[in-house]
Enzyme design. Structure first.
Site, PDB file in Angstrom:
ATOM      1  N   ASP A  62      32.789  54.898  10.795  1.00 50.33           N
ATOM      2  CA  ASP A  62      33.180  55.695   9.640  1.00 50.33           C
ATOM      3  C   ASP A  62      32.786  57.151   9.868  1.00 50.33           C
ATOM      4  O   ASP A  62      31.852  57.455  10.613  1.00 50.33           O
ATOM      5  CB  ASP A  62      32.563  55.154   8.353  1.00 50.33           C
ATOM      6  N   GLU A 112      27.891  53.934   7.664  1.00 52.11           N
ATOM      7  CA  GLU A 112      26.702  54.733   7.959  1.00 52.11           C
ATOM      8  C   GLU A 112      26.737  56.066   7.232  1.00 52.11           C
ATOM      9  O   GLU A 112      25.704  56.562   6.786  1.00 52.11           O
ATOM     10  CB  GLU A 112      26.594  54.958   9.472  1.00 52.11           C
TER      11      GLU A 112
END
Length: 382
Positions: free
Chosen positions: A72, A137
Site C-alpha cells: 500500500d 502499513e
C-alpha cells in the site's frame, strides 16, 4: 526452469497497481501469481477489508527465514505536479518513477525476486522462506501485519528471523541497518477548570495555567540521556488549544497533545504513569482536573547484536563496501509487530523521495538490494 523476475521490472509492474491504502489495486494478486508460479504456497489473509498475502516455500515447521513488507502507498497528491504519472511505473535514464517506488514496492519486489531465485536456482534449502506482505502499513496498521501474524499463530506458521524491507539507508546503500526502533505514544490531555471573568480570577479556575505548568514540567528536563543502542527519548508538545475567542474570559477547558518517542529506558506504561502522577499533583494544588487518554502505536524494541545481525551486516559489507551503522533511529514500522514473533531487522533502499511528488528509485539499486537479500538467504541456509 522458473524464470526469475527482474526486481526493477517487477517494481514498475507493482507501481502500476494503484494500491493507495487500503485499496489492494491488484498488487497482491500480481505477487501471488509470480510467487505461485515459482512454487510458493500463497494465501490471502484479508481482515476487516484489509488485503494481506502470506507466501511460503518449503515445509511448515522447518527452519524459516521471513521477509515482511507492504504494497500500500500514500496518496499521490495532484497528478499534474508529477513529471510522470504517479502510477505509470515509468522507466527512464536508469530511474523508475511512481508512487511506492521507494516506499516500498521496490523492497517487496527485491525480496520476492531474491526468494524466487534462491529456491529455484540453488539446491533445495533445509528450511522454508516466508513472505508476509500487507496492504495496511500506511494506514491504521490494525489489520495488516498484525492480521498476518495472528493467522500464522493460528496455523502454526513461524519465522525464526525476519527482515523488514523498509528503506533504511539515509544516503548510500549499505550505510545503515535498523536493529530496533523507539516506541511511540500520543497523549491527549484536557484540563477542566471553572470559567469566569478575567477581572475576577479568584472566582474561576484557569485550566490554561494548570496545563502550562504540567507541560513545563514535562519539557523542562530530558526524559533520559539515551541508552547503549538508543538516542535520548524525545517529548514534543504538538498542539495547545482552548477554543476561546474572548480576551476577557477565563475558559473552562484547555487541551494539549504530546507525542513521545521513547527508548528502552521506558515503556509506554511507565511514561503514562509518570505523566498521570504529575497531573494529579498539579490538580491537587490547583483544583483543576485533568483527563488523559493515551494511544500507543508501538513499544521500543531491540534485536541485540549477535549471529543474525552479524550475518546481515557481513553480507551488506561485502556487497556495498560499507560498514553499516546499527541504528535504532527513525519513526515506526511494522517491525514493531514482528518483534513479538521473532528477531527482526530492517534493511532496504536509500530513503530519498519517500512520499514525495516525483517519487523514484534507481533501477540498479533495486537489483543490488535483491542481490543482498539473496546472499543473506544463501548464507543463512548454508
Amino acid at each position: 526452469m522458473t524464470p526469475i523476475p527482474d526486481p526493477a521490472q517487477l517494481t514498475a509492474r507493482l507501481i502500476r497497481c494503484a494500491s493507495v491504502t487500503p485499496d489492494e489495486g491488484g498488487a497482491l494478486v500480481l505477487l501471488a501469481d509470480v510467487l505461485g508460479a515459482a512454487g510458493f504456497e500463497c494465501h490471502r489473509v484479508d481482515r476487516e477489508g484489509v488485503p494481506n498475502l502470506f507466501a511460503r516455500w518449503g515445509a511448515q515447521g522447518a527452519r524459516t527465514f521471513g521477509f515482511n513488507g507492504h504494497t500500500d502507498v500514500v496518496p499521490p497528491g495532484d497528478p499534474a505536479s508529477w513529471t510522470h504519472p504517479p502510477f505509470s511505473g515509468h522507466e527512464a535514464e536508469g530511474w523508475i518513477w511512481g508512487r511506492g517506488a521507494t516506499d516500498m514496492k521496490s523492497g517487496v519486489a527485491a525480496f520476492a525476486a531474491a526468494a524466487i531465485g534462491f529456491v529455484t536456482q540453488t539446491p533445495p534449502p533445509d528450511g522454508a522462506v516466508i513472505l508476509a506482505i500487507t496492504g495496511d502499513e500506511e494506514g491504521p496498521g490494525k489489520h495488516g501485519t498484525r492480521a498476518l501474524l495472528d493467522w500464522m499463530a493460528a496455523r502454526g506458521e513461524r519465522m525464526d528471523v525476519c527482515i523488514v524491507g523498509e528503506p533504511s539507508n539515509p544516503d548510500r546503500m549499505g550505510e545503515m541497518i535498523k536493529i530496533g526502533r523507539r516506541g511511540s505514544m500520543t497523549l491527549q490531555i484536557e484540563a477542566h477548570g471553572i470559567q469566569g471573568h478575567a477581572a475576577y480570577p479568584h472566582r474561576a479556575r484557569n485550566p490554561i495555567h494548570a496545563l502550562l505548568r504540567l507541560l513545563h514540567e514535562l519539557t523542562d528536563a530530558p526524559l533520559d540521556e539515551g541508552t547503549e543502542h538508543f538516542d535520548p527519548s524525545g517529548l514534543q508538545v504538538t498542539t495547545v488549544d482552548c477554543g476561546n475567542p474572548a480576551s476577557n474570559v477565563i475558559p473552562e477547558r484547555a487541551r494539549a497533545v504530546i507525542n513521545i518517542r521513547f527508548n528502552d529506558a521506558h515503556t509506554s506504561e511507565s511514561l503514562d504513569r509518570m505523566i498521570r502522577a504529575r497531573a494529579a499533583a498539579i490538580s491537587a494544588e490547583t483544583r483543576v482536573d485533568f483527563a488523559i487518554s493515551t494511544d500507543v502505536s508501538g513499544e521500543s524494541f531491540l534485536t541485540a547484536p549477535g549471529p543474525f545481525v552479524d550475518l546481515v551486516a557481513g553480507v551488506v559489507r561485502e556487497e556495498t563496501g560499507l560498514d553499516p551503522v546499527l541504528s535504532t533511529s527513525g519513526g515506526t514500522s511494522d517491525a514493531r509487530f514482528v518483534k513479538d514473533h521473532c528477531p527482526v531487522l530492517e534493511f532496504g533502499l536509500v530513503g530519498h523521495f519517500m512520499h514525495q511528488v516525483d517519487e523514484r528509485v534507481p533501477a540498479d539499486q533495486v537489483r543490488q538490494l535483491a542481490r543482498i537479500y539473496r546472499r543473506i538467504l544463501e548464507r543463512y541456509f548454508a
